[in-house]
Design an enzyme around this catalytic site. Structure first.
Site, mmCIF file in Angstrom:
data_model
loop_
_atom_site.group_PDB
_atom_site.id
_atom_site.type_symbol
_atom_site.label_atom_id
_atom_site.label_comp_id
_atom_site.label_asym_id
_atom_site.label_seq_id
_atom_site.Cartn_x
_atom_site.Cartn_y
_atom_site.Cartn_z
ATOM 1 N N HIS A 72 0.842 -1.201 0.000
ATOM 2 C CA HIS A 72 0.000 0.000 0.000
ATOM 3 C C HIS A 72 0.872 1.243 0.000
ATOM 4 O O HIS A 72 1.799 1.359 0.787
ATOM 5 C CB HIS A 72 -0.900 0.019 1.244
ATOM 6 N N PRO A 294 -2.844 0.169 19.361
ATOM 7 C CA PRO A 294 -2.641 -0.314 17.991
ATOM 8 C C PRO A 294 -2.830 0.721 16.878
ATOM 9 O O PRO A 294 -2.528 0.421 15.722
ATOM 10 C CB PRO A 294 -3.682 -1.432 17.859
ATOM 11 N N LYS A 298 2.146 -0.229 15.162
ATOM 12 C CA LYS A 298 3.578 -0.303 15.477
ATOM 13 C C LYS A 298 4.022 -1.518 16.287
ATOM 14 O O LYS A 298 5.222 -1.830 16.330
ATOM 15 C CB LYS A 298 4.005 0.961 16.247
HETATM 16 P P1 FAD Z 1 3.853 -11.807 21.623
HETATM 17 O O1 FAD Z 1 3.359 -11.908 20.240
HETATM 18 O O2 FAD Z 1 2.889 -11.507 22.699
HETATM 19 O O3 FAD Z 1 4.622 -13.148 21.943
HETATM 20 C C1 FAD Z 1 5.000 -13.495 23.250
HETATM 21 C C2 FAD Z 1 4.968 -14.989 23.390
HETATM 22 O O4 FAD Z 1 5.428 -15.362 24.674
HETATM 23 C C3 FAD Z 1 3.556 -15.545 23.247
HETATM 24 O O5 FAD Z 1 3.551 -16.556 22.269
HETATM 25 C C4 FAD Z 1 3.238 -16.062 24.621
HETATM 26 O O6 FAD Z 1 2.346 -17.170 24.601
HETATM 27 C C5 FAD Z 1 4.612 -16.414 25.154
HETATM 28 N N1 FAD Z 1 4.696 -16.484 26.612
HETATM 29 C C6 FAD Z 1 4.010 -15.728 27.521
HETATM 30 N N2 FAD Z 1 4.329 -16.112 28.752
HETATM 31 C C7 FAD Z 1 5.225 -17.113 28.658
HETATM 32 C C8 FAD Z 1 5.896 -17.929 29.603
HETATM 33 N N3 FAD Z 1 5.667 -17.799 30.920
HETATM 34 N N4 FAD Z 1 6.756 -18.886 29.155
HETATM 35 C C9 FAD Z 1 6.956 -19.036 27.815
HETATM 36 N N5 FAD Z 1 6.330 -18.300 26.876
HETATM 37 C C10 FAD Z 1 5.472 -17.357 27.287
HETATM 38 N N6 FAD Z 1 -0.325 -4.602 17.027
HETATM 39 C C11 FAD Z 1 -0.600 -3.881 15.964
HETATM 40 O O7 FAD Z 1 0.290 -3.173 15.478
HETATM 41 N N7 FAD Z 1 -1.854 -3.933 15.384
HETATM 42 C C12 FAD Z 1 -2.843 -4.748 15.886
HETATM 43 O O8 FAD Z 1 -3.939 -4.797 15.352
HETATM 44 C C13 FAD Z 1 -2.579 -5.487 17.005
HETATM 45 N N8 FAD Z 1 -3.528 -6.285 17.541
HETATM 46 C C14 FAD Z 1 -3.231 -6.959 18.679
HETATM 47 C C15 FAD Z 1 -4.205 -7.751 19.295
HETATM 48 C C16 FAD Z 1 -3.925 -8.430 20.482
HETATM 49 C C17 FAD Z 1 -5.010 -9.262 21.152
HETATM 50 C C18 FAD Z 1 -2.651 -8.307 21.076
HETATM 51 C C19 FAD Z 1 -2.319 -9.009 22.382
HETATM 52 C C20 FAD Z 1 -1.680 -7.540 20.452
HETATM 53 C C21 FAD Z 1 -1.963 -6.857 19.269
HETATM 54 N N9 FAD Z 1 -0.999 -6.077 18.636
HETATM 55 C C22 FAD Z 1 -1.287 -5.385 17.552
HETATM 56 C C23 FAD Z 1 0.343 -5.999 19.121
HETATM 57 C C24 FAD Z 1 1.261 -6.984 18.402
HETATM 58 O O9 FAD Z 1 0.541 -8.129 18.067
HETATM 59 C C25 FAD Z 1 2.412 -7.258 19.347
HETATM 60 O O10 FAD Z 1 3.117 -6.049 19.504
HETATM 61 C C26 FAD Z 1 3.342 -8.378 18.863
HETATM 62 O O11 FAD Z 1 2.688 -9.617 18.969
HETATM 63 C C27 FAD Z 1 4.612 -8.382 19.705
HETATM 64 O O12 FAD Z 1 5.314 -9.572 19.491
HETATM 65 P P2 FAD Z 1 6.114 -10.273 20.681
HETATM 66 O O13 FAD Z 1 6.763 -11.451 20.092
HETATM 67 O O14 FAD Z 1 6.926 -9.257 21.385
HETATM 68 O O15 FAD Z 1 5.001 -10.685 21.728
HETATM 69 C C1 DHB Z 2 -4.448 -3.295 11.510
HETATM 70 C C2 DHB Z 2 -4.286 -3.065 12.844
HETATM 71 C C3 DHB Z 2 -3.850 -1.829 13.263
HETATM 72 O O1 DHB Z 2 -3.667 -1.597 14.557
HETATM 73 C C4 DHB Z 2 -3.584 -0.811 12.368
HETATM 74 O O2 DHB Z 2 -3.211 0.393 12.827
HETATM 75 C C5 DHB Z 2 -3.758 -1.055 11.027
HETATM 76 C C6 DHB Z 2 -4.177 -2.315 10.607
HETATM 77 C C7 DHB Z 2 -4.919 -4.624 11.052
HETATM 78 O O3 DHB Z 2 -5.188 -5.478 11.909
HETATM 79 O O4 DHB Z 2 -5.045 -4.831 9.846
#
Ligand code: FAD
Ligand code: DHB
Length: 391
Positions: A72, A294, A298
């Site tokens: 996009h 969100p 980012k």
């Molecule tokens: P995570 O993806 O949270 O991964 C962490 C992992 O550690 C998980 O798999 C978890 O199960 C594991 N874990 C937890 N505790 C333990 C433990 N005790 N022992 C071992 N493993 C463990 N960002 C956006 O930009 N747009 C969005 O629309 C958006 N939607 C989201 C919706 C939800 C419900 C959530 C929670 C987050 C969302 N985010 C969104 C944020 C984005 O998804 C996160 O910033 C991203 O997943 C970060 O990645 P990470 O690997 O740091 O953490």
């Molecule tokens: C989506 C989520 C977001 O938080 C955003 O700013 C843009 C797109 C998505 O889930 O597609």
């Protein structure tokens, strides 16, 4: 059992870190509380910024992204009676990609499995020990109920906002900055072709709405709802009615096409930063150290940017006994973290309807300025399309 880097959490941060470390010949073991099936089906973020795509390309993980994702040039910014296109490519020469976090995770898991990466799923009782020494270790119970001790040179806390790593930093060392917001998002996935070619971010007196997508046949949409909203109070019809109103169905002939909703959930919004991101032999990355609301898309991109700094820092530490990058990791990563924290707060507070009518006038004034001034639009474009890794 012994490894070089014990990685807690197999989300995008942990999986990508293990991949980047392996490229530099550094061995790691991943441990994860959830099942592999759960990790691979979790629906979260959808937008990859320029440098995230570049990094995935550089490590050979961009094939499916380029085949199935959508590039996009920008987004639409909207308020009643007005819709403006902000063209990032014209403004800053960078674009973004629509490719779900679920797909990124699938690509990473496939690559790690092909490389023989050791991943323990469905672990419980994860605990970190001796992080201030040169021989830290992690203990956990594996899926068969066996107690495991994993000795390592370094522990990487990639366990998101609910994992134990952030709290393993001593209270005397860690500092937390936090903001909660008085609203949440109701997010839905729908089996219907998107009614737009690029994402729409809409300010509306009833509340913010966003139209995103996952593919040419699947739409992703969000509505601002009050905190504590019970998802069962939002029928499919109520959701489509609210989306039509807030996204401007009928405005200049634009139509929102409804379709079957396949997933619904309420997401609370929070800004959170914990510093430092390194203490002793524990390094935090991704949501374990910071959470953004969100609206700026980012969260996932920040997790990727963290591990892009962390992997070379750990490789230099473990391979060359050079701690320069490891010592500067926290400060280096936090520069981008605070920039994204500000951008996410700014997008959130500009677009979500507040109680105070004075705030509404300020929001509309800011939106008009961003949409009509090249300086305003460029600021949004530069932050949304993403600053270079190492900013
Ligand atoms: P995570 O993806 O949270 O991964 C962490 C992992 O550690 C998980 O798999 C978890 O199960 C594991 N874990 C937890 N505790 C333990 C433990 N005790 N022992 C071992 N493993 C463990 N960002 C956006 O930009 N747009 C969005 O629309 C958006 N939607 C989201 C919706 C939800 C419900 C959530 C929670 C987050 C969302 N985010 C969104 C944020 C984005 O998804 C996160 O910033 C991203 O997943 C970060 O990645 P990470 O690997 O740091 O953490
Ligand atoms: C989506 C989520 C977001 O938080 C955003 O700013 C843009 C797109 C998505 O889930 O597609």
């Amino acid at each position: 059992m012994r490894t070089e880097v014990a990685i807690i959490g197999a989300g995008p941060a942990g999986l990508l870190l293990s991949h980047l470390l392996a490229e530099q010949g550094v061995e790691s073991v991943l441990i994860e509380t959830r099942s592999q099936e759960y990790v691979l089906s979790r629906i979260r973020a959808g937008i990859l910024e320029h440098s995230t795509v570049q990094l995935l390309d550089d490590i050979g993980l961009g094939t499916r992204l380029h085949a199935e994702g959508q590039q996009h040039r920008g987004i639409y910014l909207q308020w009643p009676e007005e819709r403006h296109n902000i063209d990032f490519t014209d403004l800053v020469g960078r674009s973004v990609w629509v490719y779900g976090q679920t797909e990124v995770t699938k690509d990473l898991v496939a690559a790690r499995e092909a490389a023989g990466q050791q991943i323990y799923y469905e672990v419980t009782d994860t605990a970190l020990h001796d992080i201030e020494s040169d021989s830290p270790f992690v203990t956990f119970t594996d899926s068969s109920g066996t107690q495991v001790r994993l000795d390592a040179s370094v522990v990487a806390g990639c366990d998101g906002s609910f994992g134990p790593s952030r709290a393993a930093m001593p209270d005397s060392v860690r500092q937390v900055w936090e903001r909660t917001y008085p609203y949440s998002w109701l997010g839905v996935l729908a089996d219907v072709a998107p009614s737009t070619d690029e994402l729409i971010y809409a300010w509306h007196p009833d509340g913010f709405a966003m139209h995103s997508m996952r593919s040419s046949t699947v739409s992703r949409l969000y509505l601002q709802v009050p905190n504590g909203t019970d998802v069962s109070t939002w029928s499919d019809d109520r959701i489509w009615d609210a989306l039509s109103t807030r996204l401007g169905h009928g405005q200049d002939g634009w139509e929102l096409t409804p379709g079957p909703i396949t997933e619904k959930s309420v997401l609370p919004m929070r800004s959170y930063v914990q510093t430092p991101m390194r203490h002793g032999r524990l390094f935090l990355a991704g949501d374990a150290a910071h959470i953004v609301p969100p609206t700026g898309a980012k969260g996932l991109n920040l997790a990727v940017a963290d591990v892009a700094l962390l992997a070379p820092a750990l490789a230099a530490l473990l391979r060359k006994n050079d701690d320069t990058l490891a010592n500067s990791y926290s400060d280096d990563a936090l520069r981008r973290v605070w920039r994204c924290t500000h951008f996410s707060w700014w997008m959130t507070t500009m677009l979500h309807t507040a109680e105070d009518p004075f705030d509404a006038q300020l929001q509309l004034s800011q939106l008009r300025w961003v949409a009509s001034s090249e300086a305003g639009a460029t600021g949004l474009a530069e932050n949304y399309a993403g600053l270079p890794i190492g900013f």
